[in-house]
Design a protein around this motif. Structure first.
Motif, PDB file in Angstrom:
ATOM      1  N   TRP A 133       0.795  -1.220  -0.068  1.00  0.00           N
ATOM      2  CA  TRP A 133       0.036  -0.080   0.052  1.00  0.00           C
ATOM      3  C   TRP A 133       0.979   1.222   0.167  1.00  0.00           C
ATOM      4  CZ3 TRP A 133      -5.564   1.078   2.080  1.00  0.00           C
ATOM      5  CH2 TRP A 133      -6.179   0.235   1.396  1.00  0.00           C
ATOM      6  N   PHE A 134       0.432   2.121   0.974  1.00  0.00           N
ATOM      7  CA  PHE A 134       1.029   3.640   0.835  1.00  0.00           C
ATOM      8  C   PHE A 134       2.500   3.375   1.216  1.00  0.00           C
ATOM      9  CE2 PHE A 134      -3.444   5.069   1.318  1.00  0.00           C
ATOM     10  CZ  PHE A 134      -3.429   5.859   0.602  1.00  0.00           C
ATOM     11  N   GLY A 135       3.311   3.968   0.645  1.00  0.00           N
ATOM     12  CA  GLY A 135       4.732   3.875   1.031  1.00  0.00           C
ATOM     13  C   GLY A 135       5.349   5.387   1.202  1.00  0.00           C
ATOM     14  N   GLU A 136       6.520   5.343   1.998  1.00  0.00           N
ATOM     15  CA  GLU A 136       7.250   6.622   2.179  1.00  0.00           C
ATOM     16  C   GLU A 136       8.734   6.289   2.420  1.00  0.00           C
ATOM     17  OE1 GLU A 136       7.387  10.920   2.707  1.00  0.00           O
ATOM     18  OE2 GLU A 136       5.735   9.574   2.152  1.00  0.00           O
ATOM     19  N   ALA A 137       9.685   6.977   1.698  1.00  0.00           N
ATOM     20  CA  ALA A 137      11.087   6.626   1.920  1.00  0.00           C
ATOM     21  C   ALA A 137      11.863   7.528   2.877  1.00  0.00           C
ATOM     22  CB  ALA A 137      11.762   6.698   0.611  1.00  0.00           C
ATOM     23  N   ARG A 138      12.711   6.825   3.563  1.00  0.00           N
ATOM     24  CA  ARG A 138      13.511   7.609   4.616  1.00  0.00           C
ATOM     25  C   ARG A 138      14.757   6.913   4.764  1.00  0.00           C
ATOM     26  NH1 ARG A 138      13.034  12.110   7.816  1.00  0.00           N
ATOM     27  NH2 ARG A 138      14.480  12.077   9.491  1.00  0.00           N
ATOM     28  N   ASP A 139      16.017   7.900   4.588  1.00  0.00           N
ATOM     29  CA  ASP A 139      17.525   7.178   4.940  1.00  0.00           C
ATOM     30  C   ASP A 139      17.463   5.974   4.137  1.00  0.00           C
ATOM     31  OD1 ASP A 139      17.938   9.205   6.650  1.00  0.00           O
ATOM     32  OD2 ASP A 139      17.164   8.146   8.523  1.00  0.00           O
ATOM     33  N   GLY A 140      17.142   6.089   2.782  1.00  0.00           N
ATOM     34  CA  GLY A 140      17.487   5.179   1.848  1.00  0.00           C
ATOM     35  C   GLY A 140      16.577   3.649   1.943  1.00  0.00           C
ATOM     36  N   VAL A 141      15.444   3.933   2.770  1.00  0.00           N
ATOM     37  CA  VAL A 141      14.576   2.661   2.842  1.00  0.00           C
ATOM     38  C   VAL A 141      13.135   3.306   2.629  1.00  0.00           C
ATOM     39  CG1 VAL A 141      13.455   0.957   4.404  1.00  0.00           C
ATOM     40  CG2 VAL A 141      15.946   1.683   4.668  1.00  0.00           C
ATOM     41  N   LEU A 142      12.435   2.420   1.560  1.00  0.00           N
ATOM     42  CA  LEU A 142      11.082   2.430   1.406  1.00  0.00           C
ATOM     43  C   LEU A 142      10.436   1.810   2.258  1.00  0.00           C
ATOM     44  CD1 LEU A 142       8.954   3.847  -0.485  1.00  0.00           C
ATOM     45  CD2 LEU A 142       9.264   1.546  -1.828  1.00  0.00           C
ATOM     46  N   TYR A 143       9.401   2.478   3.191  1.00  0.00           N
ATOM     47  CA  TYR A 143       8.499   1.720   4.072  1.00  0.00           C
ATOM     48  C   TYR A 143       7.158   1.779   3.503  1.00  0.00           C
ATOM     49  CZ  TYR A 143      12.177   2.845   7.596  1.00  0.00           C
ATOM     50  OH  TYR A 143      13.428   2.722   8.234  1.00  0.00           O
ATOM     51  N   PHE A 144       6.465   0.532   3.882  1.00  0.00           N
ATOM     52  CA  PHE A 144       5.017   0.740   3.176  1.00  0.00           C
ATOM     53  C   PHE A 144       4.145  -0.248   4.061  1.00  0.00           C
ATOM     54  CE2 PHE A 144       7.403  -2.525   1.155  1.00  0.00           C
ATOM     55  CZ  PHE A 144       6.657  -3.848   1.070  1.00  0.00           C
ATOM     56  N   GLY A 145       2.978   0.206   3.914  1.00  0.00           N
ATOM     57  CA  GLY A 145       1.714  -0.774   4.493  1.00  0.00           C
ATOM     58  C   GLY A 145       1.502  -1.788   3.692  1.00  0.00           C
ATOM     59  N   GLN A 146       1.020  -2.826   4.528  1.00  0.00           N
ATOM     60  CA  GLN A 146       0.451  -4.266   3.760  1.00  0.00           C
ATOM     61  C   GLN A 146      -1.086  -4.340   4.235  1.00  0.00           C
ATOM     62  OE1 GLN A 146       2.972  -7.403   3.951  1.00  0.00           O
ATOM     63  NE2 GLN A 146       4.769  -6.182   4.261  1.00  0.00           N
ATOM     64  N   ALA A 147      -1.827  -4.453   3.276  1.00  0.00           N
ATOM     65  CA  ALA A 147      -3.269  -4.902   3.916  1.00  0.00           C
ATOM     66  C   ALA A 147      -4.040  -5.737   2.823  1.00  0.00           C
ATOM     67  CB  ALA A 147      -3.936  -3.326   3.836  1.00  0.00           C
ATOM     68  N   PRO A 148      -5.058  -6.531   3.203  1.00  0.00           N
ATOM     69  CA  PRO A 148      -5.852  -7.043   2.219  1.00  0.00           C
ATOM     70  C   PRO A 148      -7.147  -6.413   2.052  1.00  0.00           C
ATOM     71  CG  PRO A 148      -6.132  -7.953   4.298  1.00  0.00           C
ATOM     72  CD  PRO A 148      -5.115  -6.930   4.676  1.00  0.00           C
ATOM     73  N   PHE A 149      -7.143  -5.312   2.127  1.00  0.00           N
ATOM     74  CA  PHE A 149      -8.562  -4.410   1.880  1.00  0.00           C
ATOM     75  C   PHE A 149      -9.043  -4.702   0.354  1.00  0.00           C
ATOM     76  CE2 PHE A 149     -10.519  -0.838  -0.053  1.00  0.00           C
ATOM     77  CZ  PHE A 149     -11.416  -0.480   0.807  1.00  0.00           C
ATOM     78  N   TRP A 150      -8.155  -4.609  -0.638  1.00  0.00           N
ATOM     79  CA  TRP A 150      -8.682  -4.755  -1.938  1.00  0.00           C
ATOM     80  C   TRP A 150      -9.520  -5.967  -2.125  1.00  0.00           C
ATOM     81  CZ3 TRP A 150     -10.536  -0.690  -4.202  1.00  0.00           C
ATOM     82  CH2 TRP A 150      -9.819   0.693  -4.195  1.00  0.00           C
ATOM     83  N   SER A 151      -8.533  -7.016  -1.953  1.00  0.00           N
ATOM     84  CA  SER A 151      -9.040  -8.287  -2.209  1.00  0.00           C
ATOM     85  C   SER A 151     -10.018  -8.771  -1.374  1.00  0.00           C
ATOM     86  CB  SER A 151      -7.662  -9.399  -2.082  1.00  0.00           C
ATOM     87  OG  SER A 151      -7.568  -9.265  -0.756  1.00  0.00           O
ATOM     88  N   ALA A 152     -10.177  -8.528  -0.161  1.00  0.00           N
ATOM     89  CA  ALA A 152     -11.368  -8.761   0.525  1.00  0.00           C
ATOM     90  C   ALA A 152     -12.559  -7.931   0.050  1.00  0.00           C
ATOM     91  CB  ALA A 152     -11.158  -8.436   1.827  1.00  0.00           C
ATOM     92  N   ALA A 153     -12.444  -6.688  -0.257  1.00  0.00           N
ATOM     93  CA  ALA A 153     -13.400  -5.514  -0.703  1.00  0.00           C
ATOM     94  C   ALA A 153     -14.219  -6.165  -1.993  1.00  0.00           C
ATOM     95  CB  ALA A 153     -13.210  -4.407  -0.660  1.00  0.00           C
ATOM     96  N   ARG A 154     -13.140  -6.718  -2.853  1.00  0.00           N
ATOM     97  CA  ARG A 154     -13.500  -7.119  -4.314  1.00  0.00           C
ATOM     98  C   ARG A 154     -14.284  -8.483  -4.038  1.00  0.00           C
ATOM     99  NH1 ARG A 154      -9.485  -9.003  -9.192  1.00  0.00           N
ATOM    100  NH2 ARG A 154     -11.119  -9.446 -10.705  1.00  0.00           N
ATOM    101  N   GLN A 155     -14.129  -9.353  -3.163  1.00  0.00           N
ATOM    102  CA  GLN A 155     -14.673 -10.593  -2.957  1.00  0.00           C
ATOM    103  C   GLN A 155     -16.133 -10.419  -2.529  1.00  0.00           C
ATOM    104  OE1 GLN A 155     -12.463 -13.694  -1.066  1.00  0.00           O
ATOM    105  NE2 GLN A 155     -13.702 -15.247  -1.297  1.00  0.00           N
ATOM    106  N   ALA A 156     -16.103  -9.403  -1.448  1.00  0.00           N
ATOM    107  CA  ALA A 156     -17.433  -9.473  -0.613  1.00  0.00           C
ATOM    108  C   ALA A 156     -18.228  -8.167  -1.168  1.00  0.00           C
ATOM    109  CB  ALA A 156     -17.100  -9.390   0.644  1.00  0.00           C
ATOM    110  N   ASN A 157     -17.621  -7.389  -2.061  1.00  0.00           N
ATOM    111  CA  ASN A 157     -18.197  -6.429  -2.590  1.00  0.00           C
ATOM    112  C   ASN A 157     -18.652  -5.370  -1.374  1.00  0.00           C
ATOM    113  OD1 ASN A 157     -19.203  -4.478  -4.749  1.00  0.00           O
ATOM    114  ND2 ASN A 157     -21.292  -5.340  -4.308  1.00  0.00           N
TER     115      ASN A 157
END
Length: 394
Positions: free
Chosen positions: A62-86
């Motif tokens: 998901w959303f990411g942000e870089a700092r000091d040479g590292v890209l940090y990012f969130g991980q979420a099943p939102f899209w797959s779950a939302a698509r399956q269950a509408n």
């Protein structure tokens, strides 16, 4: 973007892709083959896949942000779950870990994942903000926000901030700004607000947003304009009453003063993303009259700065139902990096030069979120599975 808007636009993406499903499958297969052969249009494309946090749900980057040479990012099943269950809240149907991914931009390789899981957690990690104090702050939307100390691994939770927190940004001094996309507490369908909290997780201020009768105003991206002493917000206007009269704008851009009072409400454009750097430089990506443009923001009158036709033209035929500017970041030489869902990345230098890059997209419903520039390469989080895709700029 917020949950209601995300699922609606996601369904539009999938619907549009399904109209030519055989072509999409063919193109996806061909793109995968060309990428494997190093013929994707950029011979230096690398796809770095991370392991799935759970066997019960399909997570993505998901959303990411870089700092000091590292890209940090969130991980979420939102899209797959939302698509399956509408349903946008489908992620809550099953418990799952809360992970923050890390990618070493110099070595071009994954780093160990940060586990910030709370007991009984169900919502994935949405936005992240690596802070100069050595902590990475994160939101989970449906559950409390928190932070992790990179040196000690200590995880703190901030339940007093409430739920519904979406995107994060730096605020005045060392404070942190968050958008509350939906109402909190006993009014989860109410209008959202702008939240200001301390690095210790203490609520400093909350500024509710005003919506027309029958609607809720839901903020997405927020940015603190230090020179102008004000906040910029992109929003969705969500209809709550089916009988409510049409609103002047479905996505008004809102500008608040330092005390939270509204000083501008701008219609006629859709503000996708706004960013102010720690050096005070501000830019915004917006769509008006079918065009995607990037404009520099200063201390002047907001409506004139965000007027249709202002700024640099990035796309004269922007496919509004299929694409969205999900992030803007700044490069090591103060380049502006604009990342679109479609994998189209625009890199603009301070001298006026511009380079465009198309990252591979083998899944018609896959979405790119955030990109960072390092040593002439773009690395972006790709929400199909948990992956970071890197490619050399042309």
């Amino acid at each position: 973007m917020g949950a209601a808007s995300r699922i609606q636009q996601y369904q539009q993406v999938v619907a549009a892709a399904s109209k030519s499903s055989s072509a999409s499958q063919c193109c996806g297969w061909l793109l995968g083959l060309l990428t494997a052969l190093g013929c994707s249009g950029n011979p230096a494309v690398q796809i770095h896949e991370f392991g799935q946090p759970s066997s019960a749900e399909r997570y993505c980057a998901w959303f990411g942000e870089a700092r000091d040479g590292v890209l940090y990012f969130g991980q979420a099943p939102f899209w797959s779950a939302a698509r399956q269950a509408n349903a946008p809240e489908a992620d809550l149907a099953a418990p799952g870990p809360q992970w923050i991914g890390r990618f070493d931009l110099a070595a071009r390789e994954p780093q160990p994942t940060l586990d910030v899981s709370a007991n009984g957690a169900r919502s994935g990690v949405w936005d992240v903000l690596p802070h100069p104090n050595g902590r990475v702050y994160f939101t989970t939307f449906y559950e409390p926000a928190g932070s992790i100390d990179l040196a000690t691994g200590d995880v703190a939770r901030y339940p007093d901030l409430g739920t519904g927190l979406n995107e994060l940004a730096f605020g005045p001094e060392d404070a942190i700004v968050a958008t509350r996309y939906a109402g909190r507490g006993d009014d989860p369908r109410g209008s959202g607000s702008l939240v200001l909290f301390s690095p210790e997780g203490l609520l400093l201020a909350e500024y509710p947003l005003r919506a027309p009768i029958g609607y809720a105003l839901a903020p997405k991206t927020a940015a603190w304009d230090e020179a102008g002493n004000r906040y910029w917000l992109s929003t969705d206007l969500v209809r709550r009453d089916p009988d409510a009269p049409p609103a002047p704008s479905e996505h008004p851009a809102i500008v608040l003063d330092a005390g939270g009072s509204e000083i501008a409400r701008i219609g006629g454009v859709e503000l996708h993303f706004v960013r102010f750097g720690r050096d005070g430089r501000g830019v915004a990506a917006y769509v008006a009259e079918g065009e995607l443009r990037l404009v520099e923001l200063g201390p002047g009158e907001p409506r004139r700065q965000l007027a249709p036709g202002s700024g640099e033209l990035l796309d004269a035929n922007f496919p509004a139902l299929l694409d969205f500017v999900q992030d803007i970041s700044f490069g090591p030489e103060r380049e502006t990096i604009v990342t679109r869902w479609s994998g189209r990345v625009h890199v603009l230098g301070l001298g006026g030069e511009r380079r465009d890059l198309q990252l591979p997209r083998d899944d018609p419903a896959g979405l790119y979120y955030s990109a960072a520039l390092s040593a002439g390469e773009i690395c972006a989080t790709y929400c199909a599975d948990v992956a970071v895709v890197c490619a050399r700029l042309p």
